[in-house]
Design an enzyme around this catalytic site. Structure first.
Site, PDB file in Angstrom:
ATOM      1  N   ASP A  69      -6.088 -35.684  15.141  1.00 28.70           N
ATOM      2  CA  ASP A  69      -6.424 -35.795  13.754  1.00 28.70           C
ATOM      3  C   ASP A  69      -7.555 -34.520  13.383  1.00 28.70           C
ATOM      4  O   ASP A  69      -7.935 -33.974  14.428  1.00 28.70           O
ATOM      5  CB  ASP A  69      -7.167 -37.013  13.354  1.00 28.70           C
ATOM      6  CG  ASP A  69      -8.192 -37.405  14.364  1.00 28.70           C
ATOM      7  OD1 ASP A  69      -8.649 -36.658  15.055  1.00 28.70           O
ATOM      8  OD2 ASP A  69      -8.313 -38.825  14.718  1.00 28.70           O
ATOM      9  N   ASP A  71     -10.791 -33.936  11.559  1.00 29.28           N
ATOM     10  CA  ASP A  71     -12.307 -34.020  11.059  1.00 29.28           C
ATOM     11  C   ASP A  71     -12.966 -33.109  10.359  1.00 29.28           C
ATOM     12  O   ASP A  71     -12.976 -31.949  10.689  1.00 29.28           O
ATOM     13  CB  ASP A  71     -13.150 -34.827  12.176  1.00 29.28           C
ATOM     14  CG  ASP A  71     -12.685 -35.957  12.694  1.00 29.28           C
ATOM     15  OD1 ASP A  71     -11.999 -36.865  11.918  1.00 29.28           O
ATOM     16  OD2 ASP A  71     -12.855 -36.098  13.834  1.00 29.28           O
ATOM     17  N   ASP A 147     -21.499 -34.618  21.278  1.00 31.25           N
ATOM     18  CA  ASP A 147     -21.792 -34.731  22.699  1.00 31.25           C
ATOM     19  C   ASP A 147     -21.618 -33.787  23.747  1.00 31.25           C
ATOM     20  O   ASP A 147     -22.321 -33.216  24.278  1.00 31.25           O
ATOM     21  CB  ASP A 147     -20.808 -36.056  23.080  1.00 31.25           C
ATOM     22  CG  ASP A 147     -19.464 -35.986  22.518  1.00 31.25           C
ATOM     23  OD1 ASP A 147     -19.014 -34.966  22.024  1.00 31.25           O
ATOM     24  OD2 ASP A 147     -18.635 -36.955  22.758  1.00 31.25           O
TER      25      ASP A 147
HETATM   26  P1  ATP Z   1      -9.960 -37.377  19.958  1.00 31.27           P
HETATM   27  O1  ATP Z   1      -9.081 -36.159  20.402  1.00 31.27           O
HETATM   28  O2  ATP Z   1     -10.026 -38.413  21.110  1.00 31.27           O
HETATM   29  O3  ATP Z   1     -10.070 -37.932  18.852  1.00 31.27           O
HETATM   30  P2  ATP Z   1     -12.409 -36.332  19.633  1.00 31.27           P
HETATM   31  O4  ATP Z   1     -13.069 -35.242  20.226  1.00 31.27           O
HETATM   32  O5  ATP Z   1     -12.048 -35.945  18.111  1.00 31.27           O
HETATM   33  O6  ATP Z   1     -11.393 -36.550  20.391  1.00 31.27           O
HETATM   34  P3  ATP Z   1     -13.703 -38.600  18.145  1.00 31.27           P
HETATM   35  O7  ATP Z   1     -14.114 -39.836  18.841  1.00 31.27           O
HETATM   36  O8  ATP Z   1     -12.795 -38.590  17.391  1.00 31.27           O
HETATM   37  O9  ATP Z   1     -13.431 -37.650  19.426  1.00 31.27           O
HETATM   38  O10 ATP Z   1     -15.114 -38.047  17.532  1.00 31.27           O
HETATM   39  C1  ATP Z   1     -15.066 -36.942  16.731  1.00 31.27           C
HETATM   40  C2  ATP Z   1     -16.281 -36.085  17.040  1.00 31.27           C
HETATM   41  O11 ATP Z   1     -17.441 -36.640  16.849  1.00 31.27           O
HETATM   42  C3  ATP Z   1     -16.242 -35.623  18.625  1.00 31.27           C
HETATM   43  O12 ATP Z   1     -15.550 -34.345  18.984  1.00 31.27           O
HETATM   44  C4  ATP Z   1     -17.733 -35.325  18.610  1.00 31.27           C
HETATM   45  O13 ATP Z   1     -18.166 -33.927  18.214  1.00 31.27           O
HETATM   46  C5  ATP Z   1     -18.568 -36.424  17.943  1.00 31.27           C
HETATM   47  N1  ATP Z   1     -18.779 -37.607  18.767  1.00 31.27           N
HETATM   48  C6  ATP Z   1     -17.868 -38.716  19.035  1.00 31.27           C
HETATM   49  N2  ATP Z   1     -18.651 -39.623  19.503  1.00 31.27           N
HETATM   50  C7  ATP Z   1     -19.733 -39.140  20.083  1.00 31.27           C
HETATM   51  C8  ATP Z   1     -20.858 -39.713  20.793  1.00 31.27           C
HETATM   52  N3  ATP Z   1     -20.780 -40.931  21.368  1.00 31.27           N
HETATM   53  N4  ATP Z   1     -21.999 -38.974  21.086  1.00 31.27           N
HETATM   54  C9  ATP Z   1     -21.891 -37.807  20.092  1.00 31.27           C
HETATM   55  N5  ATP Z   1     -20.934 -37.178  19.624  1.00 31.27           N
HETATM   56  C10 ATP Z   1     -20.023 -37.936  19.238  1.00 31.27           C
HETATM   57 MG    MG Z   2     -10.812 -37.240  16.842  1.00 32.85          MG
END
Ligand code: ATP
Ligand code: MG
Length: 429
Positions: A69, A71, A147
């Site tokens: 997705d 963001d 993170d």
């Molecule tokens: P995915 O492909 O699984 O969606 P993602 O990196 O986009 O991976 P998300 O859970 O959608 O993961 O979170 C979006 C963003 O928000 C992450 O890339 C990170 O920058 C931030 N984020 C998410 N969870 C945390 C956390 N627990 N602590 C700090 N930052 C976080």
């Molecule tokens: Mg994501």
């Protein structure tokens, strides 16, 4: 708004600490980005705001995998975002996010968040866990509160630039996953980051930076403080997205598995071989194969495979006390699923499916007449039958029976009548 603080990362911070990488260097192909996301960013920028693609999407584009997705992060407040778009809804009470609907797609737009450590907005629990975190910040603060460095990159599609405050570009180049800032503090703030480290390391084929890895066995116990529903969400992301086998190995090796499933004792050999029942190993592999083929996978089935061995142990004890397989199976199932709270809180629909799969197993022994027909008509027949196939790998004496159930499913009405009249043992005579 809080000023950015130094000391969160190894490098001194300041506006000038961002590395800007131009299109010819970073290699992102804009054609691979969703038009909806590009249009939301363009509209925000044209309205005078800063807006970037952020997080997993930028990481995945750089790793040449397809983002799940998109963001977007912006300096516009949620209300300002809403004023730009016709179809936009604000969600979340304490920290508001905007959901923009563009070309039939939902794009999440978040206002830059800050490090609220100095403000009243952030509450820290006894062990350093952030309980609520609700203040806006500037783009640098927003990057540094994320993170991993690889998850903290901004991509500005209009200028085709990547803006890197945390060193993520270099880490991605070396396929390294590195927590931003002081590792112990960041895991304490949110221990789920340890699970996220394993998830991204395995699914994106990254290696953990030594410090990012070293603190995990030390702090693994902090997962005990995480609400069980959140752990279930993470469990699904870890186990139902096509990497269940390798993820399990890494969770075991790094000391996180025992925090999630203390009743399922697993080990990994030197050569990375998972020491577990064949039922579990095959269930993990099958579910990865299914995801690769685009078929659905369920947590209830995996749970049934995970708990099968401890369930068998308990069943044997109970069989010594009284010889009633069905009653004992019911009791062992209830003990395994319901009697004591587990770290990972499985929702009812999941435990119910797991229990049904187990309780249907002994019915495969009845291969004649109405009982056998009723089993074929059970809602959970397919899952229970798939489970029988797994058991037959571990218990080869079950193989002829499993084959018979495979065979009867291929039959038309007439032949099925005959098969069910004769039953399995008659056929094998
Ligand atoms: P995915 O492909 O699984 O969606 P993602 O990196 O986009 O991976 P998300 O859970 O959608 O993961 O979170 C979006 C963003 O928000 C992450 O890339 C990170 O920058 C931030 N984020 C998410 N969870 C945390 C956390 N627990 N602590 C700090 N930052 C976080
Ligand atoms: Mg994501």
């Amino acid at each position: 708004m809080n000023q950015p603080k130094s000391g969160r990362d190894d490098r001194p911070l300041g506006e000038s600490s961002a590395i800007i990488s131009a299109g010819k260097d970073h290699g992102i192909n804009q054609k691979t980005i969703s038009n909806a996301a590009l249009d939301v960013i363009r509209d925000l920028q044209q309205a005078g705001f800063t807006a970037y693609l952020v997080g997993g999407a930028v990481r995945d584009l750089l790793l040449e995998s397809v983002p799940k997705d998109y963001d977007i992060a912006t300096d516009a407040t949620p209300e300002q975002v809403r004023s730009v778009f016709r179809r936009c809804r604000l969600i979340g009470r304490r920290f508001r996010l905007a959901h923009v609907f563009m070309h039939g797609q939902l794009i999440e737009v978040a206002t830059f968040r800050g490090d609220a450590a100095d403000s009243d907005e952030q509450q820290i629990g006894k062990q350093g866990r952030i309980l609520s975190d609700n203040s806006y910040g500037n783009e640098q603060e927003d990057a540094l509160r994320r993170d991993f460095t690889a998850n903290a990159l901004f991509y500005d599609p209009l200028n085709d630039n990547i803006i890197d405050y945390a060193g993520g570009l270099d880490d991605i180049k070396h396929r390294r996953l590195r927590l931003i800032g002081d590792v112990s503090t960041r895991y304490r703030e949110d221990p789920v980051r340890m699970l996220r480290a394993v998830r991204f390391a395995v699914s994106k084929k990254l290696h953990l930076h030594p410090k990012t890895a070293a603190e995990i066995p030390v702090l693994a116990h902090l997962l005990q403080n995480i609400p069980s529903a959140r752990l279930f969400d993470e469990f699904c992301k870890l186990m139902l997205t096509g990497h269940a086998h390798d993820t399990t190995c890494m969770l075991v090796k790094i000391g996180l598995w025992e925090q999630l499933f203390p009743d399922v004792q697993l080990a990994v050999e030197q050569d990375h071989k998972l020491l577990a029942s064949q039922v579990l190993i095959q269930a993990l592999r099958n579910s990865d194969d299914r995801v690769a083929k685009g078929l659905p996978v369920t947590s209830g089935f995996l749970l049934a495979a995970m708990l099968w061995q401890p369930l068998q142990k308990r069943l044997m004890q109970l069989q010594h006390q009284q010889d009633n397989l069905l009653l004992n199976m019911q009791q062992a199932s209830d003990e395994a699923l319901f009697l004591k709270p587990q770290p990972v809180g499985m929702p009812k629909r999941v435990t119910a499916m797991c229990r049904e799969i187990w309780l249907l197993q002994h019915r495969f022994l009845r291969t004649r007449g109405k009982r056998a027909r009723r089993l074929l008509e059970e809602q959970r027949f397919r899952a229970a039958y798939d489970f029988l196939l797994l058991r037959a790998i571990e218990e080869p004496e079950l193989k002829p029976l499993a084959d018979w159930w495979t065979y009867v499913q291929t039959l038309g009405a007439k032949k099925l009548d005959t098969a069910l009249r004769e039953g399995y043992s008659a056929k094998s005579d």
